[in-house]
Design a protein around this motif. Structure first.
Motif, short mmCIF file in Angstrom:
data_model
loop_
_atom_site.label_atom_id
_atom_site.label_comp_id
_atom_site.label_asym_id
_atom_site.label_seq_id
_atom_site.Cartn_x
_atom_site.Cartn_y
_atom_site.Cartn_z
N LEU A 192 0.63 -0.77 0.09
CA LEU A 192 0.10 -0.04 -0.05
C LEU A 192 1.25 1.32 -0.05
O LEU A 192 0.85 2.05 -0.32
N SER A 193 2.05 1.05 0.88
CA SER A 193 3.02 2.32 0.59
C SER A 193 3.50 3.16 -0.64
O SER A 193 3.68 3.84 -0.99
N ARG A 194 3.23 2.17 -1.60
CA ARG A 194 3.84 2.32 -3.12
C ARG A 194 2.77 3.47 -3.14
O ARG A 194 3.49 4.16 -4.83
N ASN A 195 1.64 3.57 -2.73
CA ASN A 195 0.78 4.85 -3.61
C ASN A 195 1.20 6.05 -2.86
O ASN A 195 0.44 7.08 -2.97
N GLY A 196 2.41 6.27 -1.99
CA GLY A 196 2.52 7.37 -1.67
C GLY A 196 1.45 8.15 -0.40
O GLY A 196 0.96 7.30 0.12
N TRP A 197 1.49 9.43 -1.10
CA TRP A 197 0.05 10.45 -0.57
C TRP A 197 -0.72 10.39 -1.15
O TRP A 197 -2.27 10.61 -0.56
N ALA A 198 -1.25 8.97 -1.67
CA ALA A 198 -2.70 8.97 -2.84
C ALA A 198 -3.14 10.70 -3.88
O ALA A 198 -1.80 11.71 -4.33
N ASN A 199 -3.74 10.99 -2.99
CA ASN A 199 -4.87 12.18 -4.03
C ASN A 199 -4.25 13.23 -3.23
O ASN A 199 -4.73 13.60 -1.90
N PRO B 52 -12.06 -4.46 -9.46
CA PRO B 52 -10.91 -3.35 -10.10
C PRO B 52 -10.90 -2.28 -9.17
O PRO B 52 -10.26 -1.88 -8.47
N ILE B 53 -12.15 -1.76 -9.70
CA ILE B 53 -12.34 -0.15 -9.20
C ILE B 53 -12.05 0.15 -7.44
O ILE B 53 -11.85 0.58 -6.83
N THR B 54 -13.01 -1.25 -6.97
CA THR B 54 -12.67 -1.57 -5.69
C THR B 54 -11.26 -1.37 -4.73
O THR B 54 -11.39 -0.75 -4.12
N VAL B 55 -10.26 -2.46 -5.31
CA VAL B 55 -9.16 -2.17 -5.32
C VAL B 55 -8.49 -1.37 -5.02
O VAL B 55 -8.24 -0.59 -4.34
N ASP C 207 -3.35 -6.34 -10.95
CA ASP C 207 -2.52 -5.91 -11.85
C ASP C 207 -2.24 -4.57 -11.21
O ASP C 207 -1.79 -3.53 -11.17
N THR C 208 -3.87 -4.13 -9.92
CA THR C 208 -3.60 -2.28 -9.26
C THR C 208 -2.66 -2.77 -8.95
O THR C 208 -1.65 -1.26 -8.28
N LEU C 209 -2.06 -3.40 -8.08
CA LEU C 209 -1.60 -3.62 -6.66
C LEU C 209 0.17 -3.29 -7.39
O LEU C 209 1.55 -2.96 -7.08
N GLY C 210 0.15 -3.46 -8.57
CA GLY C 210 2.06 -3.00 -9.59
C GLY C 210 2.58 -2.05 -9.71
O GLY C 210 3.74 -2.19 -10.03
N HIS C 211 1.41 -1.26 -9.61
CA HIS C 211 2.33 0.30 -9.57
C HIS C 211 1.11 1.42 -8.66
O HIS C 211 -0.06 1.01 -8.60
N ALA C 212 1.61 2.41 -8.34
CA ALA C 212 0.52 3.10 -8.02
C ALA C 212 -0.10 3.74 -8.31
O ALA C 212 -0.21 3.53 -10.35
N GLY D 233 -8.19 0.83 -11.49
CA GLY D 233 -8.11 -0.18 -11.06
C GLY D 233 -7.22 -0.73 -12.56
O GLY D 233 -7.74 -0.07 -13.61
N GLY D 234 -6.34 -2.11 -12.24
CA GLY D 234 -5.84 -2.86 -13.66
C GLY D 234 -4.14 -2.59 -13.77
O GLY D 234 -3.81 -1.56 -13.17
N PRO D 235 -4.14 -2.83 -15.50
CA PRO D 235 -2.80 -2.41 -15.71
C PRO D 235 -2.17 -1.09 -15.25
O PRO D 235 -3.42 0.38 -15.14
N ALA D 236 -1.53 -0.59 -15.39
CA ALA D 236 -0.75 1.22 -15.40
C ALA D 236 -1.40 1.83 -16.73
O ALA D 236 -0.46 2.50 -15.81
N SER D 237 -1.09 1.11 -17.28
CA SER D 237 -1.76 1.68 -18.42
C SER D 237 -3.06 2.69 -18.81
O SER D 237 -3.29 3.32 -18.61
N THR D 238 -3.99 2.13 -17.52
CA THR D 238 -5.07 2.51 -17.29
C THR D 238 -4.93 3.79 -16.24
O THR D 238 -6.13 3.87 -16.44
#
Length: 738
Positions: A53-60, A153-156, A480-485, A493-498
């Motif tokens: 979860l820390s991968r998302n930093g400060w998020a918004n 995906p969007i729930t995650v 896939d959502t877990l693999g990137h910020a 949700g989904g791959p980084a490209s989304t």
């Protein structure tokens, strides 16, 4: 009776209540442990929501900056002020940020203090979804519903972000849960608690919480097990009163507080909380409002600013389908099938459940499908719980004995397969492997259910295999959502490209739009790191950089709406060493970046991107007079309000269509390689004036302040920053405004 015996009785009652509470807690714990499928669903949700979860930093960063201010001042906490000076609120009500700010007070200033409560809310919503479905359709159905929600995906994505949507979802799922409990015995307390939860949802994200109200009200009036219609109405009115009192508590507090003692309401031009409720966060989102962008999305299409064209298939398009539309066909068939099977008889316990849940689903689906205002893809996270509940109900019905149940299951599986194949075709090839899996497995399952009367266990296995095939693709996107910020401002949700415009880095991560445009630093479009051009070509401003698709610490909030705020921090430090006082800029997103970095004397007074709020000159004079505001930084075209070129530079097309043209096209306009305004038209250079849709934010008040203030120019790494000292200038501001 002696005084001692009286005292003994007084002490005995609290002990009895404590023992009763402990017994209930123990019973609840045993019930959870006795249902391993519930533990599995909760475990899946927890793993997806908390892993890395820390991968998302400060998020918004817009909301994270507000939470930091709220955690350090009870005044800011109460009014949801973005800045420590209490000059302007954020553009949402405070409930979700109260939870985050309290967490920060307890655990300290850390990104996980903000994000973990959100993730746990997502887990709790899965648990309530399980139980809400289990009560009518059994444990297997409850498990299917909980798992379907956890794997959306969007729930995650939304559970790993600090937007207020997850608090809204939890409150509204709880409202449905209390309503379903009330439909079992008709007791007033359940519908009152349901109303309280809707009111709390309103305090999280205002009017969208009301989407569940029609279904709850109709279900209660039609199916509550109370003989007298008047009694049903009276008890529903108690629930409505509870909803109103809770939902309007904070707006009334703001209304009754003098303007001089509270922040300006962000997103308004009249400083009215009712304008924020009715217009900015209300009908304006549905019927259209100034600044509503058109379709946008990168890669597979999940992220970006807004959904695609309105219509019945909008929920399956490239922007929304991959977020929550995979199994929507299964849910629709299940809902319609239940209506046919029950014939909506009042005596059937499934009827009230269907009206409540189906009502929430129908209202949400219709609004998101046909709203002509702002519909960001992550909005459909609110549709996900109701979709999951209907999926669970469909599974439960499919496992009942009889020919009708077999036909019901076959139709539901076929409906899910159709919508999933549509979504897969829109997903940019990321889950193309699922196409033959869905076709083959679902076709065989449909034939098996229609042709052969298998024993109950075999039929359950057939349904389970078909559901597993349908869930495989959305589950892959969820993982896939877990693999990137996730994109900070517009999570997907989904791959980084989304994740918006080229992945989590937005328009080039921390670099912003270049120069002083929104305090974007010196990196132009690409910021210090640059990256590959997701928009086609490279946009070069003063310094180096490209329209990056790579990750950036600030994401869209840090790039599109403010960047790394280095120049703003320099202005803040200059002010601190020259008499102190708060430094104001137009974009609140720019200010939030500086607040996160530790600059406590910074405020944004033009709204989220610098154009949504229009403060008056009289308000500005009042804040200057009372010492809450001293400095303003000259307009740099912050946020959406300025050119993309930075100071003395231009965004030039490099080897393609050019970043200026690419960004302008996202908002229905046209632009060339040089500093195209994001909502159409061109806008080179620097100056006040807002964006091409006519909004100007607080530009008029800033212009007056610049006219009467004492000009100060400082140099930061070769760039000039112009500030105006307004100390003692309150009367001159008022005079200049006449």
């Amino acid at each position: 009776m002696t005084s001692g015996s009286i005292g003994g009785l007084g002490a005995a009652r609290p002990r009895a209540l404590a023992q009763e509470g402990s017994a209930r807690a123990a019973h609840a714990a045993r019930a959870v442990w006795a249902r391993p499928e519930l533990l599995l669903a909760l475990g899946v949700a927890a793993a997806l929501n908390l892993w890395g979860l820390s991968r998302n930093g400060w998020a918004n960063t817009f909301y994270a900056g507000a939470v930091r201010s709220m955690a350090s001042s009870w005044h800011d906490f109460l009014f949801a002020s973005l800045d420590r000076s209490g000059l302007m609120t954020v553009d949402k009500p405070p409930l979700a940020f109260w939870v985050q700010a309290l967490s920060v007070r307890v655990f300290g200033w850390h990104s996980l203090s903000i994000l973990v409560p959100q993730a746990l809310m997502g887990v709790a919503a899965v648990g309530l979804t399980y139980d809400l479905v289990r009560r009518r359709f059994g444990r297997v159905a409850g498990f299917a519903a909980g798992l379907a929600l956890a794997l959306t995906p969007i729930t995650v994505a939304i559970s790993r972000d600090n937007n207020p949507d997850q608090a809204l979802i939890l409150c509204c799922v709880a409202a449905l849960w209390f309503c379903v409990r009330g439909l079992e015995d008709g007791r007033t307390r359940w519908i009152v608690w349901s109303g309280i939860c809707v009111g709390l949802g309103f305090e999280a994200k205002m009017s969208v919480a009301l989407f569940v109200v029609p279904g709850i009200a109709l279900a209660w009036l039609y199916a509550a097990p109370v003989a007298s219609a008047w009694v049903r109405v009276r008890r529903l009115l108690w629930g409505g009163l509870a909803m109103t009192v809770v939902g309007l508590a904070w707006p009334l507090l703001v209304t009754l507080t003098p303007a001089a003692d509270r922040p300006w309401i962000s997103g308004t031009s009249d400083n009215s909380i009712w304008s924020l409720i009715v217009s900015y966060n209300g009908v304006g989102r549905v019927t259209g409002q100034a600044g509503a962008p058109t379709t946008a999305g990168g890669g597979g299409g999940g992220g970006g600013f807004s959904a695609g064209a309105t219509g019945v298939f909008r929920l399956l398009d490239s922007a929304l389908g991959g977020q929550a539309g995979w199994l929507i066909g299964f849910a629709i068939v299940a809902g319609v099938g239940l209506a046919v099977l029950t014939r909506l008889r009042r005596g059937d316990e499934r009827t009230g459940w269907l009206i409540a849940v189906g009502g929430a689903f129908a209202v949400s689906a219709v609004v998101f499908s046909f709203a002509s205002g702002i519909v960001h893809p992550y909005y459909v996270s609110f549709l996900a719980p109701w979709t999951a509940m209907l999926i669970g109900a469909g599974v439960g019905e499919a496992l009942r004995p009889g020919t009708r149940a077999r036909a019901f299951g076959a139709l539901a599986i076929a409906g899910g397969a159709v919508t999933e194949l549509v979504v897969i075709s829109q997903a940019g090839g990321s889950v193309s492997w699922a196409t033959p899996l869905v076709i083959v497995v679902c076709a065989l399952a449909v034939l098996a259910l229609l042709v052969v009367a298998f024993p109950a266990r075999v039929r359950a296995a057939v349904v389970a295999v078909a559901l597993a095939a349908l869930v495989a693709a959305p589950a892959a996107w969820a993982v896939d959502t877990l693999g990137h910020a996730t994109s900070s401002t517009f999570p997907a949700g989904g791959p980084a490209s989304t994740g918006g415009f080229g992945g989590p880095g937005g328009f080039g991560g921390r670099g912003g739009f270049g120069g002083r445009g929104g305090f974007g630093g010196r990196g132009g479009f690409g910021g210090p790191t640059g990256g590959s051009g997701a928009l086609g070509g490279t946009g070069v401003a003063r310094g180096s950089g490209a329209a990056a698709g790579g990750a950036g610490a600030a994401g869209l909030a840090g790039g599109l709406f403010g960047g790394d705020s280095s120049t703003l921090r320099a202005a803040s430090r200059y002010a601190a060493s020259h008499g102190g006082g708060t430094v104001a800029v137009e974009s609140q997103s720019s200010a939030a970046e500086a607040i996160i970095a530790g600059e406590t004397n910074v405020a944004g007074i033009g709204g989220f991107s610098g154009v949504e709020s229009s403060v008056s000159a009289s308000w500005l004079a009042m804040e200057v007079r009372d010492g809450r505001l001293r400095w303003i930084v000259a307009d740099t075209g912050g946020g959406f309000g300025g050119g993309f070129a930075g100071i003395g530079g231009s965004a030039t097309a490099g080897g393609g269509s050019g970043a200026g043209a690419g960004i302008a096209s996202l908002f229905g306009g046209s632009g060339s390689g040089s500093a195209a305004a994001p909502f159409g038209g061109s806008r080179a250079g620097v100056g006040h004036g807002g964006i091409a849709d006519g909004r100007t934010g607080s530009a008029k008040a800033f212009a007056i302040a610049e006219k009467v203030g004492r000009k100060v120019t400082i140099t930061v790494d070769g760039q000039s920053v112009t500030m105006y000292d307004l100390k003692g200038k309150a009367s001159e501001i008022l005079a200049a405004a006449r």
